[in-house]
Write an enzyme that holds these catalytic residues in place. Structure first.
Site, short mmCIF file in Angstrom:
data_model
loop_
_atom_site.label_atom_id
_atom_site.label_comp_id
_atom_site.label_asym_id
_atom_site.label_seq_id
_atom_site.Cartn_x
_atom_site.Cartn_y
_atom_site.Cartn_z
CG ASP A 1 -2.00 -1.04 1.17
OD1 ASP A 1 -2.35 -1.46 0.05
OD2 ASP A 1 -2.50 -1.46 2.23
CG ASP B 1 -6.80 -1.64 -1.38
OD1 ASP B 1 -7.04 -2.85 -1.53
OD2 ASP B 1 -5.89 -1.20 -0.65
#
EC number: 3.4.23.36
Length: 204
Positions: A163, A177
């Site tokens: 991330d 995401d």
């Protein structure tokens, strides 16, 4: 005897109603039906192509961004994009989207794989362009994070997802995401509007 055969008929001889004989106009009817169904099949193939094109684009964009982050940003100071409101900061996330549920990595991996299978099966009756885009986003995002879980440390099906998008006062996430969330929101909108994946519209 002839009278009895005329009344009850014989197994090898069609009766007076012509049962067992093909109507002369049956072949043109079949041809007409096939011609009417051909555009539907073509449209369905195009929608499936859109689904996989969107999925491939989302997947490659996510994969490329993660490779760049690992190579250039990991173990370095975060990069400020909009002051401290938006930064790029590389982290490894063992949980679900936005960092939730780190203790259930394997479960999330199985769920992602199941989502991919369901989308692939649903594609067979897909005739709606908005649904093709929505499912493509879901598929691309699921494949992106599943790739991390399979190939990244600490192990197969337990890998941590990369991330790097870090808004202020919000969880850190990635492009996969984002694709999953956008696809999910679009599906909710389509469902509220009554549009089904096969292109039909229903009203409750």
């Amino acid at each position: 005897m002839a009278e009895a055969e005329r009344i009850i008929g014989t197994p090898d001889t069609p009766d007076a109603t012509g049962e067992g004989q093909e109507r002369p106009d049956a072949e043109p009817e079949r041809e007409q039906q096939e011609q009417e169904q051909a555009p539907e099949r073509t449209r369905g193939k195009r929608r499936v192509a859109v689904l996989f094109a969107v999925a491939l684009f989302a997947y490659l964009l996510d994969l490329g961004s993660k490779m760049l982050v690992v190579a250039k940003l990991e173990h370095h100071e975060p990069i400020e994009i909009i002051g401290d409101w938006l930064r790029f900061a590389a982290i490894r996330n063992a949980g679900a989207a936005f960092g939730f549920g780190e203790a259930f990595t394997i479960i999330f991996t199985v769920i992602a794989a199941a989502v991919i299978v369901v989308i692939a099966r649903l594609a067979r009756k897909l005739h709606s362009l908005p649904w093709a885009i929505a499912l493509g986003l879901l598929l691309g995002g699921a494949l992106g994070n599943l790739t991390d879980r399979i190939f990244r440390a600490p192990g197969v099906f337990e890998g941590a997802v990369v991330d790097f998008i870090a808004p202020k006062h919000f969880a850190v996430f990635n492009l996969a995401d984002s694709a999953i969330v956008c696809g999910g929101i679009l599906i909710v909108i389509l469902s509220f509007r009554g549009l089904d994946p096969d292109g039909t519209v229903h009203k409750d």
